[in-house]
Enzyme design. Sequence first.
Site, PDB file in Angstrom:
ATOM      1  CB  SER A 264      -8.644   0.857   5.302  1.00  0.00           C
ATOM      2  OG  SER A 264      -9.235   2.133   5.400  1.00  0.00           O
TER       3      SER A 264
ATOM      4  CB  SER B 242      -7.581   3.868   2.674  1.00  0.00           C
ATOM      5  OG  SER B 242      -6.988   3.161   3.749  1.00  0.00           O
TER       6      SER B 242
ATOM      7  CE  LYS C  49      -3.943   1.893   2.603  1.00  0.00           C
ATOM      8  NZ  LYS C  49      -4.848   1.640   3.757  1.00  0.00           N
TER       9      LYS C  49
END
Length: 483
Positions: free
Chosen positions: A177, A153, A78
């Site tokens: 997320s 996210s 990420k």
Amino acid sequence: MEWNFLTAEKLAAALRAGEVTSAELTDEAIARIERDDKAINAICVPDFDRARAAARDADQARARGEDRPLLGIPVTVKESYNIAGLPTTWGMPPHRNYIPAEDAVQVSRLKAAGAVVLGKTNVPLGLQDVQSFNEIYGTTNNPWDHGRTPGGSSGGSAAALASGFGALSIGSDIGGSLRTPAHFCGVYAHKPTLGLAANRGMVPPPAPALPVDLDLAVVGPMARTARDLTLLLDVMAGPDPLTLGVAHDVTLPPARHERLRDFRVLVLDEHPLIPTGSAVRAGVNRVADALADDGARVERHSPLLPDLSEAAVLYMQLLFSGFSARFPAEAYEQLRTRAAGLGADDLSLDAARLRGIVFSHRDWIEADSRRELHRHGWRRLFAEFDAVVCPITPTPAFPHDHNPDLLERRIDIDGAAYPYLDQLVWAGLATMPGLPATAIPAARSPEGLPVGVQLIGPMLEDRTPLRLAELLEQKIGGFQAPK
């Protein structure tokens, strides 16, 4: 052979058997990204030259007789994790050129385990959305329907996995997320027990990478199978070597059971503050039916369950209390004035969020004390049950919505509109008390979209929901590549 959609476990076995090299796996993954990612936009920061070098190093290490858990396996990370030499922006334009000098602790653990990092995956601005778009890197699309979000996210990571861009990824979770993108993209994710995996270096730029104990937020694994989640969690778990790691090692207890029939499961498909869409309800019921069919004890109600309305309010207050510390003084005072004007009878989640933003320290201590009562309630519940099965959000993936004012957005649940941020209540069920939760694919919506559910387990017994996820995968199936 097509390697891109094989599990990390199978890739590791093939590498050990000499059926393929890491260099070959890495080249094939890069070729797929270069071919398909223009339409998805999952990989926002490719690192292909260093990935190829790492793959060559992995092959040489294996030739010397070395074997590590992820040796030679292509993975993604990420964007919010620091990787030395690559930008860490969190999607924030003022920091588009920020490049950290050191890897995040979890990136270091990936590399120490032998993983080959292909690059970084896209995120929303400041990691604060259930979608993944920002001015720097643009919009990530759901591989199942490019007009819909992959979630956020960790949406770039979920989209990458669903598209065959690496076997594993690492993300983070404070508002679902990890779990929401897995649900929207048809993959697996695990939100670990709060504090189980060190988070240093998963920090907004240009803040220093300090070993801070965060409230609510965790880092965790994403994969295309439940067994791969466990493999990656074993790499990630453990305290920061700068703090508790000086004296502590982690040994997670084994799963409570090895057969579906032995599990005691509480199934929830209704929340008092927001309806559950029909597609998600069908996914929850499919899992419940599979459990019952195999002889598990399945209950739909329990007096031991902590109050869901109070849990949602507490979660919203604690979550939003962390957002205002860096607000300009004028903006903060305006919010305080708005909060003071709320009626005592306004018990909406919008009101809970606004009150949380302007919490005093006294307010926070009081909310934290109520959280501890909820944690104790969960301990009592998990003396009677092994896991809770429930939604992750009320709907499958929804169409892109780039309205900059989140308070103006609405989420459509079977034709009725609800406040956009209210969909976080199911994610908060595990986040507020710090419980582990595993997201698994469960069904398909009438439109063919993935539908996931979460398996919430007892604190620090992460192997219990992970084992349940593995058994359910064998029973009802798991990841399928988008058509």
